[in-house]
Design a protein around this motif. Structure first.
Motif, PDB file in Angstrom:
ATOM      1  N   THR A   1     -35.496  29.903  55.340  1.00  0.00           N
ATOM      2  CA  THR A   1     -35.106  30.329  54.898  1.00  0.00           C
ATOM      3  C   THR A   1     -35.501  31.437  55.605  1.00  0.00           C
ATOM      4  O   THR A   1     -33.545  31.976  55.662  1.00  0.00           O
ATOM      5  CB  THR A   1     -36.131  31.002  53.427  1.00  0.00           C
ATOM      6  N   ILE A   2     -35.799  31.805  56.667  1.00  0.00           N
ATOM      7  CA  ILE A   2     -35.547  33.194  57.350  1.00  0.00           C
ATOM      8  C   ILE A   2     -33.920  32.476  58.360  1.00  0.00           C
ATOM      9  O   ILE A   2     -33.577  33.229  58.318  1.00  0.00           O
ATOM     10  CB  ILE A   2     -36.504  33.461  58.169  1.00  0.00           C
ATOM     11  N   ALA A   3     -34.492  31.997  59.364  1.00  0.00           N
ATOM     12  CA  ALA A   3     -33.635  31.248  59.860  1.00  0.00           C
ATOM     13  C   ALA A   3     -31.640  31.337  59.074  1.00  0.00           C
ATOM     14  O   ALA A   3     -30.844  31.295  59.632  1.00  0.00           O
ATOM     15  CB  ALA A   3     -33.720  29.859  60.787  1.00  0.00           C
ATOM     16  N   ASN A   4     -31.803  31.328  57.483  1.00  0.00           N
ATOM     17  CA  ASN A   4     -31.070  31.042  57.136  1.00  0.00           C
ATOM     18  C   ASN A   4     -30.305  32.579  56.158  1.00  0.00           C
ATOM     19  O   ASN A   4     -30.244  32.073  55.418  1.00  0.00           O
ATOM     20  CB  ASN A   4     -29.888  29.602  56.340  1.00  0.00           C
ATOM     21  N   LEU A   5     -31.089  33.658  56.265  1.00  0.00           N
ATOM     22  CA  LEU A   5     -31.351  34.601  55.070  1.00  0.00           C
ATOM     23  C   LEU A   5     -30.491  34.778  54.923  1.00  0.00           C
ATOM     24  O   LEU A   5     -30.266  35.218  53.470  1.00  0.00           O
ATOM     25  CB  LEU A   5     -32.680  35.692  56.058  1.00  0.00           C
ATOM     26  N   ASP A   6     -28.839  35.086  55.667  1.00  0.00           N
ATOM     27  CA  ASP A   6     -27.735  35.944  55.160  1.00  0.00           C
ATOM     28  C   ASP A   6     -27.982  34.505  54.294  1.00  0.00           C
ATOM     29  O   ASP A   6     -26.694  34.897  52.997  1.00  0.00           O
ATOM     30  CB  ASP A   6     -27.111  35.920  56.471  1.00  0.00           C
ATOM     31  N   HIS A   7     -27.410  33.567  54.133  1.00  0.00           N
ATOM     32  CA  HIS A   7     -26.897  32.423  53.048  1.00  0.00           C
ATOM     33  C   HIS A   7     -27.531  32.255  52.284  1.00  0.00           C
ATOM     34  O   HIS A   7     -26.894  32.442  50.898  1.00  0.00           O
ATOM     35  CB  HIS A   7     -27.061  30.702  54.534  1.00  0.00           C
ATOM     36  N   TYR A   8     -28.566  32.579  52.452  1.00  0.00           N
ATOM     37  CA  TYR A   8     -29.940  32.492  50.520  1.00  0.00           C
ATOM     38  C   TYR A   8     -29.050  33.884  50.032  1.00  0.00           C
ATOM     39  O   TYR A   8     -29.536  33.350  49.076  1.00  0.00           O
ATOM     40  CB  TYR A   8     -31.480  31.898  51.102  1.00  0.00           C
ATOM     41  N   LEU A   9     -29.389  34.967  51.028  1.00  0.00           N
ATOM     42  CA  LEU A   9     -29.565  35.667  49.756  1.00  0.00           C
ATOM     43  C   LEU A   9     -27.981  36.187  49.352  1.00  0.00           C
ATOM     44  O   LEU A   9     -27.832  36.556  48.525  1.00  0.00           O
ATOM     45  CB  LEU A   9     -29.206  37.560  50.900  1.00  0.00           C
TER      46      LEU A   9
ATOM     47  N   ALA B   1     -37.544  43.260  47.909  1.00  0.00           N
ATOM     48  CA  ALA B   1     -37.342  43.191  49.667  1.00  0.00           C
ATOM     49  C   ALA B   1     -36.884  41.742  50.001  1.00  0.00           C
ATOM     50  O   ALA B   1     -37.055  41.216  49.391  1.00  0.00           O
ATOM     51  CB  ALA B   1     -37.779  43.451  49.998  1.00  0.00           C
ATOM     52  N   ILE B   2     -35.857  42.371  50.545  1.00  0.00           N
ATOM     53  CA  ILE B   2     -34.493  40.882  51.407  1.00  0.00           C
ATOM     54  C   ILE B   2     -36.187  39.643  51.983  1.00  0.00           C
ATOM     55  O   ILE B   2     -35.367  38.600  52.178  1.00  0.00           O
ATOM     56  CB  ILE B   2     -33.613  41.354  52.722  1.00  0.00           C
ATOM     57  N   ASP B   3     -36.856  39.954  51.921  1.00  0.00           N
ATOM     58  CA  ASP B   3     -38.168  38.532  52.817  1.00  0.00           C
ATOM     59  C   ASP B   3     -38.466  38.381  51.429  1.00  0.00           C
ATOM     60  O   ASP B   3     -39.161  36.575  51.733  1.00  0.00           O
ATOM     61  CB  ASP B   3     -38.553  39.285  53.811  1.00  0.00           C
ATOM     62  N   LYS B   4     -37.795  38.735  50.636  1.00  0.00           N
ATOM     63  CA  LYS B   4     -38.899  37.539  49.428  1.00  0.00           C
ATOM     64  C   LYS B   4     -37.909  36.325  48.805  1.00  0.00           C
ATOM     65  O   LYS B   4     -38.337  35.504  47.790  1.00  0.00           O
ATOM     66  CB  LYS B   4     -39.170  38.252  47.992  1.00  0.00           C
ATOM     67  N   VAL B   5     -36.629  36.463  49.523  1.00  0.00           N
ATOM     68  CA  VAL B   5     -36.083  34.655  49.073  1.00  0.00           C
ATOM     69  C   VAL B   5     -36.580  33.569  49.387  1.00  0.00           C
ATOM     70  O   VAL B   5     -36.827  33.549  51.280  1.00  0.00           O
ATOM     71  CB  VAL B   5     -34.583  35.481  48.863  1.00  0.00           C
ATOM     72  N   VAL B   6     -36.450  32.016  48.253  1.00  0.00           N
ATOM     73  CA  VAL B   6     -36.624  31.159  48.518  1.00  0.00           C
ATOM     74  C   VAL B   6     -35.674  30.414  48.439  1.00  0.00           C
ATOM     75  O   VAL B   6     -34.995  30.868  47.349  1.00  0.00           O
ATOM     76  CB  VAL B   6     -38.103  30.538  48.583  1.00  0.00           C
ATOM     77  N   PRO B   7     -35.379  29.710  48.901  1.00  0.00           N
ATOM     78  CA  PRO B   7     -33.452  28.730  48.440  1.00  0.00           C
ATOM     79  C   PRO B   7     -34.072  27.917  46.806  1.00  0.00           C
ATOM     80  O   PRO B   7     -33.812  28.091  45.984  1.00  0.00           O
ATOM     81  CB  PRO B   7     -33.889  27.252  49.490  1.00  0.00           C
ATOM     82  N   ASN B   8     -35.406  27.089  46.589  1.00  0.00           N
ATOM     83  CA  ASN B   8     -35.104  26.041  45.587  1.00  0.00           C
ATOM     84  C   ASN B   8     -36.497  26.026  44.659  1.00  0.00           C
ATOM     85  O   ASN B   8     -36.864  26.835  44.998  1.00  0.00           O
ATOM     86  CB  ASN B   8     -34.305  25.578  45.336  1.00  0.00           C
ATOM     87  N   LEU B   9     -36.467  25.990  43.482  1.00  0.00           N
ATOM     88  CA  LEU B   9     -37.178  25.966  42.485  1.00  0.00           C
ATOM     89  C   LEU B   9     -38.248  24.480  42.802  1.00  0.00           C
ATOM     90  O   LEU B   9     -39.360  25.418  43.394  1.00  0.00           O
ATOM     91  CB  LEU B   9     -37.232  25.763  41.455  1.00  0.00           C
ATOM     92  N   GLU B  10     -38.062  24.358  44.005  1.00  0.00           N
ATOM     93  CA  GLU B  10     -39.327  23.161  44.786  1.00  0.00           C
ATOM     94  C   GLU B  10     -39.493  23.871  45.509  1.00  0.00           C
ATOM     95  O   GLU B  10     -40.968  23.382  45.895  1.00  0.00           O
ATOM     96  CB  GLU B  10     -38.297  21.732  45.054  1.00  0.00           C
ATOM     97  N   ASP B  11     -39.201  24.274  46.712  1.00  0.00           N
ATOM     98  CA  ASP B  11     -39.835  25.865  47.234  1.00  0.00           C
ATOM     99  C   ASP B  11     -40.938  26.610  46.258  1.00  0.00           C
ATOM    100  O   ASP B  11     -41.361  26.318  47.054  1.00  0.00           O
ATOM    101  CB  ASP B  11     -38.817  26.154  48.981  1.00  0.00           C
TER     102      ASP B  11
END
Lengths: 228, 473, 252
Positions: B60-68, B242-252
């Motif tokens: 997620t962190i490596a692709n943070l912009d995408h997931y945000l 905050a921006i570090d709280k995002v995760v891709p999906n419900l499985e994650d």
């Protein structure tokens, strides 16, 4: 430039060469696959095995459970719960056909009304979308027939859970929710594991902090609607 | 909150003198550690789940912009709105203007560390909006006018008697005159008083443990149900995160949830894990009419690509402080800012600057327990060491310890000189000893004020080995 | 006849200065296990004080010296989990940006061991020939425990010491508060931590406290002594080697 533009410009720069960086298409594909990462053994299994495991874990976290054969048995089970705790014979019902269709004539003393919960409601009867065996967790969602206030305002939260709605894992329950709602995701999804509690005063466990003091789960083996 | 991190030594001194605090902290040390160990032992896959959780966050962190961006699209698709804020000030002002949009007089609040980070409560109060903390621990410290001392148990430093006194003082205006002695009665009294606040509030503000990109959902994880009443009853729900709280999906998020509560309190799962997606839908009988997500950066994006990037994996479970012997000794307030314990020692300098927070990364024995229990396997000691290096290089480390260290290192780089110094020191220290111990060490009162210094045997191993003509190669 | 493995002893600065008898106990144990010991003269310290104080430049300079001094040895053994952990785990990290030195650091790391784990895991020692009638308890020093996984090894060998009754220390894995320079940078916090440790030790009823790192031992011995506790404190190597005719730490 807005704060958003600046942030995304920074992120783009900082991440351009990041190890683990994937293309947007790859990220989208990963998302669409929805592959579970790791399901514990405890969440595997099917049928009766899952029902028993659900009950075991739910009771460990101070939920109580009752198991009945058909929907016709639910009013008696709800009445037993109210009587056991010496509670007023009043229930706020989820305005869902399955709950509203229950026949309360065998329990004429119970006063029922459907709708969202109000501040004075002491007990509710809600409908769970799923049960999750691995931790004895209920999945409930908001909607016109399943208001969220029923899950939090009353002191006593009675939940009807069809046995066939018990899944092993969170992931299995999500798959069912996705199948039921597609893109039209509900406003609120509650995973509920036991009644409300706090340990904020000297780490002493006390039930009923702000949400329900009691959670009673009525598992219905056959949830086919009654005729007539 | 106003930082007192610079005063760590003083804060710690006061904490060590506080008998009630010591009593409260002793409970933390046993309860949380035992709970986590038992929960981990009950789930054979626990260690493997930690590994998967780390992978998920790294991806997620490596692709943070995408997931945000995806998160934002999905929030807006469901009728919510995302507000991007670079600084605490922007976040505070965004929240105030949202409150003003609905003419809010009172807001109820679920527990949020980001709200502490941006010092939201005093700002709202100054601007005529009364914030009411509803998590019992947060409510207690709001009455006491204190900051939290723990990220998941904000009032762990309070004893029952102190809570009883606070309630007695503040609940009289509600006609509650009795001094309570039972925890259960205190909880019931707070429940009754706060219930009306929930019903009256114009806006509910919660934090978020996670943001799910796939669905645009924010997630809160609580035990009390206060967060749910906070966000369900008022007309507007504001999520501060905050921006570090995002995760891709419900499985994650399901994977990470399996390690969160077990690491934090030792529960299999917290009581309420609530996913909120947009405002109430047409036909819904309850739920907020408006849904806003205020997303703070506050220097987090600056960690990307640095040796401190792993901090962005943190899920704020509190396991590091629950297991930290320094935290057990001094409690959370000694650290002087929002995040105490090992995670605070590693992350507070990001927010406060190294000059202000310079003690925190030093105040660790590097025993490694925090890293051992961190569900996200954040190398906390390593990150603290990076801060120490920066401190040393930028001369934030005071001149005396720096010079002593360089002088010692000079000697250590010259074996003959070192050998001479060691032989001398062995003899001097031996001579200072009485009955094998030194009770007062010149220039070493830091050691001997609280313990003896065992006297050395008097000769060095190296000189004795030479004397015995032991093999040298 | 096969040649005996050759072991370079990394004495460690604390053993060298403070308690040479631990070094000689280590030599005896390694020799009894069937290896030959030599002690390179040009050694001082592993550099950990500089490394943990943020003085990376000096830490690197000292690490280079240690690497140059020990890299030709078949094995390097230290009577300390902390110093061995420094060489095994932190030297390679120090040279992450320097491939030539990184390779040398990796090679040294791979053959460096803490004493007790070297005896059991490399030399296959299963028992020692020592005797000591005592009720002992054992503190797991943090670096040895968490960086090198040393937990069962000392207990296994101590169980073979004739007359020794080993009782488990509650909180054995909790840091004693030494922490290198931490103990003098934040003395009050450090003393509080070692106070708890000393109380735990006393509660076991043991008359002997053992550990594998001299830093922790100095701290705990100092506290037990200040508190007037009649508990002897020794490095585990002394007991395993059967060299306990010396005064215990802080005793005369």
């Amino acid at each position: 430039m807005t704060a958003r533009d600046r942030l995304f410009a920074n992120l783009g720069r900082a991440l351009a060469m990041a190890p683990g960086r994937v293309s947007p298409a790859e990220a989208a594909a990963r998302l669409d696959r929805r592959t579970p990462n790791l399901i514990p053994d405890r969440a595997q299994g099917s049928g009766e095995e899952l029902v028993e495991r659900f009950v075991q874990w739910a009771e460990r976290v101070q939920a109580t459970t009752a198991r009945v054969a058909t929907l016709a048995d639910v009013p008696a089970a709800a009445a037993d719960f109210l009587n056991r705790h010496n509670l007023p014979q009043r229930l706020r019902l989820a305005p869902h056909p399955l709950i509203e269709g229950l026949d309360w004539s065998s329990r004429p003393l119970i006063e029922v009304a459907s709708g969202r919960a109000e501040a004075h409601d002491l007990s509710s009867l809600a409908l769970a979308f799923a049960g999750i065996a691995e931790t004895g967790t209920l999945m409930l969602h908001s909607g016109p027939q399943t208001p969220t206030t029923l899950n939090f305002l009353p002191d006593n939260h009675i939940v009807l859970l069809p046995a066939r709605a018990i899944a092993g894992s969170y992931e299995a329950a999500w798959a069912r929710l996705r199948a039921a709602f597609g893109d039209d995701w509900p406003r609120t999804v509650n995973l509920v594991t036991g009644p409300s509690r706090t340990a904020d005063i000297e780490q002493e466990l006390i039930l009923g902090a702000h949400g329900p003091r009691r959670l009673h789960i009525i598992i219905v083996d056959d949830d086919a609607r009654q005729e007539g | 909150m106003q930082s007192t991190a610079f005063d760590f030594e003083n804060n710690a001194h006061k904490a060590l003198d506080d008998a009630e605090l010591r009593q409260a902290m002793a409970r933390v040390a046993t309860n949380f550690t035992g709970g986590r160990a038992a929960a981990a032992a009950r789930l054979p896959e626990f260690e493997a789940l930690r590994d998967r959780a780390v992978e998920i966050k790294n991806h997620t962190i490596a692709n943070l912009d995408h997931y945000l961006a995806l998160f934002e699209r999905n929030v807006e698709k469901r009728g919510g709105k995302v507000h991007w804020c670079a600084t605490p000030r922007e976040a505070r002002e965004t929240i105030l203007s949202l409150c003003r949009q609905v003419g809010a007089r009172t807001v109820t609040k679920g527990k949020s560390m980001i709200a502490e980070e941006i010092a939201l409560n005093p700002f709202l109060a100054e601007n005529g909006v009364e914030p009411i903390e509803t998590d019992l621990g947060e409510y207690i410290i709001q009455l006491a006018d204190e900051p939290p001392s723990h990220i998941i148990g904000p009032a762990v430093h309070k004893t029952k008697r102190q809570v009883a006194d606070l309630f007695h003082e503040h609940h009289r205006k509600y006609g509650k005159e009795k001094i309570l002695t039972e925890g259960g009665d205190m909880v019931a009294e707070a429940r009754e008083i706060l219930r009306q606040k929930f019903l009256d509030a114009d806006v509910g503000i919660t934090g978020a443990n996670f943001l799910v990109a796939e669905t645009g959902s924010t997630i809160i994880v609580t035990n009390e149900g206060n967060g749910d009443l906070t966000q369900t009853l008022p007309q507007m729900h504001i999520v501060i995160s905050a921006i570090d709280k995002v995760v891709p999906n419900l499985e994650d998020v399901s994977t990470i949830l399996r390690v969160l509560a077990r690491s934090a309190t030792g529960q299999e799962m917290s009581v309420y894990t609530t996913f909120s997606t947009g405002p109430r839908r047409d036909g819904d009988l309850d739920g907020p009419g408006q849904f806003h997500v205020v997303l703070l950066d506050n220097g987090r994006s600056g960690l990307l690509g640095t040796e401190k990037q792993d901090l962005l994996r943190c899920i704020r479970c509190g396991a590091c402080m629950n297991h930290c012997p320094v935290y057990h000794a001094v409690g959370g307030h000694a650290y002087g800012w929002v995040y105490p314990g090992p995670i605070g020692a590693a992350i507070d300098p990001v927010f406060l600057g190294l000059e202000e927070a310079r003690h925190l990364p030093q105040a660790s024995t590097f025993c490694g327990k925090c890293e051992q229990v961190c569900p996200m396997r954040i190398p906390l000691p390593k990150i603290m060491r990076h801060w120490r290096e920066e401190s040393f290089e930028r001369r934030v480390t005071p001149v005396v310890p720096r010079t002593l260290m360089e002088a010692w290192a000079f000697v250590a780089r010259h074996p003959r000189l070192y050998g001479l110094g060691a032989r001398l020191a062995a003899r001097i220290l031996k001579a200072l000893g009485r009955d094998g111990k030194i009770v007062s060490l010149p220039l070493g009162s830091g050691w001997t004020d609280g313990r003896d210094f065992p006297a050395p045997e008097g000769r060095t191993f190296q000189e004795m080995w030479s004397a015995r003509r032991g093999a040298r190669s | 006849m096969t040649q005996k493995p050759r072991v370079a002893l990394f004495v460690t600065c604390l053993v060298d200065l403070h308690r040479p008898s631990v070094g000689f106990a280590a030599v005896k144990l390694i020799e009894e296990a069937g290896a030959e010991v030599f002690v390179p003269a040009a050694q001082t310290c592993c550099g950990q004080p500089a490394y943990n104080s943020g003085d990376r430049k000096d830490a690197i300079a000292i690490a280079r010296q240690v690497i140059a001094t020990f890299e030709d040895a078949p094995y390097v053994v230290a009577p300390s989990g902390s110093c061995a952990g420094m060489i095994r785990h932190h030297y390679p990290a120090l040279f992450a940006g320097d491939p030539a030195w990184k390779a040398r650091a990796d090679r040294l790391a791979a053959k460096t061991y803490e004493l007790v784990s070297f005896l059991t895991d490399v030399m296959g020692v299963e028992r020692v020939a020592a005797a000591l009638p005592a009720r002992a308890t054992y503190h797991d020093s943090c670096s040895g425990l968490r960086e090198l996984g040393i937990k069962e090894q000392p207990r296994k060998l101590l169980a073979t010491v004739d007359g020794l009754d080993l009782v488990e220390l509650p909180g054995a894995e909790t840091c004693c508060g030494f922490g290198g320079t931490f103990c003098v940078k934040y003395p009050e916090v450090s003393v509080e931590m070692v106070q708890r440790k000393a109380d735990d030790v006393a509660a076991t009823g043991a008359d002997l406290l053992l550990a594998g790192d001299l830093g922790c031992l100095l701290n705990m011995a100092g506290k037990l002594s200040r508190d007037g506790r009649a508990i002897a404190v020794r490095h585990v190597a002394e007991v395993l080697a059967g060299v306990t005719d010396t005064p215990a730490m802080g005793k005369d």
